[in-house]
Design an enzyme around this catalytic site. Structure first.
Site, PDB file in Angstrom:
ATOM      1  N   ARG A 253       7.078   0.934   8.344  1.00 32.55           N
ATOM      2  CA  ARG A 253       7.155   1.839   9.586  1.00 32.55           C
ATOM      3  C   ARG A 253       7.748   1.129  10.832  1.00 32.55           C
ATOM      4  O   ARG A 253       7.806   1.628  11.667  1.00 32.55           O
ATOM      5  CB  ARG A 253       5.736   2.505   9.878  1.00 32.55           C
TER       6      ARG A 253
ATOM      7  N   CYS B  31       3.207  -3.217   4.001  1.00 30.19           N
ATOM      8  CA  CYS B  31       2.265  -2.090   4.638  1.00 30.19           C
ATOM      9  C   CYS B  31       2.917  -1.415   5.549  1.00 30.19           C
ATOM     10  O   CYS B  31       4.142  -1.542   5.892  1.00 30.19           O
ATOM     11  CB  CYS B  31       0.935  -2.539   4.852  1.00 30.19           C
ATOM     12  N   GLY B  32       2.294  -0.529   6.253  1.00 33.22           N
ATOM     13  CA  GLY B  32       2.990   0.273   7.443  1.00 33.22           C
ATOM     14  C   GLY B  32       3.412  -0.530   8.361  1.00 33.22           C
ATOM     15  O   GLY B  32       4.530  -0.592   8.920  1.00 33.22           O
ATOM     16  N   THR B  33       2.610  -1.575   8.864  1.00 30.26           N
ATOM     17  CA  THR B  33       3.079  -2.500   9.986  1.00 30.26           C
ATOM     18  C   THR B  33       3.401  -3.920   9.326  1.00 30.26           C
ATOM     19  O   THR B  33       4.027  -4.468   9.976  1.00 30.26           O
ATOM     20  CB  THR B  33       1.814  -2.608  10.888  1.00 30.26           C
ATOM     21  N   GLY B  34       2.894  -3.968   8.286  1.00 36.96           N
ATOM     22  CA  GLY B  34       3.095  -5.398   7.662  1.00 36.96           C
ATOM     23  C   GLY B  34       1.660  -6.290   8.114  1.00 36.96           C
ATOM     24  O   GLY B  34       1.579  -7.295   7.602  1.00 36.96           O
TER      25      GLY B  34
ATOM     26  N   GLY C  64      -1.646  -5.645   8.548  1.00 37.03           N
ATOM     27  CA  GLY C  64      -3.023  -5.688   7.758  1.00 37.03           C
ATOM     28  C   GLY C  64      -2.858  -6.411   6.399  1.00 37.03           C
ATOM     29  O   GLY C  64      -3.655  -7.468   6.063  1.00 37.03           O
TER      30      GLY C  64
ATOM     31  N   HIS D 275      10.554 -23.943   8.747  1.00 37.50           N
ATOM     32  CA  HIS D 275       9.775 -24.801   9.228  1.00 37.50           C
ATOM     33  C   HIS D 275       8.398 -24.490   8.976  1.00 37.50           C
ATOM     34  O   HIS D 275       7.628 -25.560   9.054  1.00 37.50           O
ATOM     35  CB  HIS D 275       9.817 -24.288  10.774  1.00 37.50           C
TER      36      HIS D 275
ATOM     37  N   HIS E   6       8.150 -31.074   9.674  1.00 33.40           N
ATOM     38  CA  HIS E   6       7.599 -29.678   9.466  1.00 33.40           C
ATOM     39  C   HIS E   6       6.442 -29.851   8.329  1.00 33.40           C
ATOM     40  O   HIS E   6       5.669 -29.026   8.263  1.00 33.40           O
ATOM     41  CB  HIS E   6       8.584 -28.720   8.926  1.00 33.40           C
TER      42      HIS E   6
ATOM     43  N   ASP F 125       0.869  -1.191   0.159  1.00 36.51           N
ATOM     44  CA  ASP F 125       0.086   0.078  -0.076  1.00 36.51           C
ATOM     45  C   ASP F 125       0.871   1.177  -0.152  1.00 36.51           C
ATOM     46  O   ASP F 125       2.270   1.194  -0.164  1.00 36.51           O
ATOM     47  CB  ASP F 125      -0.995  -0.059   1.140  1.00 36.51           C
ATOM     48  N   HIS F 126       0.205   2.615   0.110  1.00 40.17           N
ATOM     49  CA  HIS F 126       1.218   3.729   0.356  1.00 40.17           C
ATOM     50  C   HIS F 126       2.173   3.590   1.397  1.00 40.17           C
ATOM     51  O   HIS F 126       3.230   4.145   1.242  1.00 40.17           O
ATOM     52  CB  HIS F 126       0.112   4.851   0.259  1.00 40.17           C
TER      53      HIS F 126
HETATM   54  C1  RB5 Z   1      -1.993   2.741   6.357  1.00 41.77           C
HETATM   55  O1  RB5 Z   1      -2.104   3.937   7.239  1.00 41.77           O
HETATM   56  C2  RB5 Z   1      -1.898   1.693   7.451  1.00 41.77           C
HETATM   57  O2  RB5 Z   1      -3.110   1.295   8.258  1.00 41.77           O
HETATM   58  C3  RB5 Z   1      -1.286   0.146   6.825  1.00 41.77           C
HETATM   59  O3  RB5 Z   1      -0.090   0.483   5.926  1.00 41.77           O
HETATM   60  C4  RB5 Z   1      -0.995  -0.731   7.465  1.00 41.77           C
HETATM   61  O4  RB5 Z   1      -0.024  -0.486   8.550  1.00 41.77           O
HETATM   62  C5  RB5 Z   1      -2.298  -1.768   7.921  1.00 41.77           C
HETATM   63  O5  RB5 Z   1      -1.945  -2.766   8.763  1.00 41.77           O
END
Ligand code: RB5
Length: 146
Positions: free
Chosen positions: A108, A64-67, A69, A97, A132, A7-8
């Site tokens: 992020r 994504c930001g956290t990976g 979602g 495994h 495994h 994503d962005h």
């Molecule tokens: C986008 O702002 C953020 O929610 C997305 O990149 C991600 O971290 C979702 O899990």
């Protein structure tokens, strides 16, 4: 062929990873997003996951930001085992495994240098099989039961 998508929030890291793959002579297909405009991560998680599930690509990378979602979205597709990794140990052992076929990264959360090492570890490590394989098959059985 490696499927890659973000994503962005993961766009800039995806650009760095694609450059890295190019330098290593590894082929990839970019499933988007193609700009830094705000967008919805499930769309790109699903696109990469479908490419891997269909056998069009052997491995996938989603960012994504956290990976979190985007890995949740990818893991909804049959046959996908997406692993969110923030360190090389996890990247190595999820291949050894769990036979993970998609790597998820949080842009992020990890810096670019670490992210590239995680990518290398994930792509260079094989599945150990043996006991495994039985456990991975049990994961698939859960999927079958729905
Ligand atoms: C986008 O702002 C953020 O929610 C997305 O990149 C991600 O971290 C979702 O899990």
């Amino acid at each position: 062929m490696i499927a890659i998508g973000s994503d962005h929030g993961g766009y800039a890291l995806k650009q760095a990873i694609m450059k890295h793959l190019e330098k290593k002579g590894l082929e990839y297909k970019d499933y988007g997003t193609y700009t830094e405009d705000s967008c919805d991560y499930p769309i790109y998680g699903e696109a990469v996951a479908r490419a891997v599930s269909a056998g069009e690509c052997e491995r996938g990378i989603v960012i994504c930001g956290t990976g979190i979602g985007i890995s949740m979205a990818a893991n909804k597709v049959k046959g996908v085992r997406a692993a969110l990794c923030g360190d090389c140990y996890s990247a190595e052992f999820t291949r050894l495994h769990n036979d993970a076929n998609i790597l998820a990264l949080g842009a992020r959360v990890v810096g670019e240098g670490l992210a590239l090492k995680i990518v290398d570890t994930f792509l260079e490590t094989g599945f150990e099989g043996g006991r495994h394989a039985r456990r991975v098959a049990l994961i698939s059985e859960i999927e079958e039961r729905g």
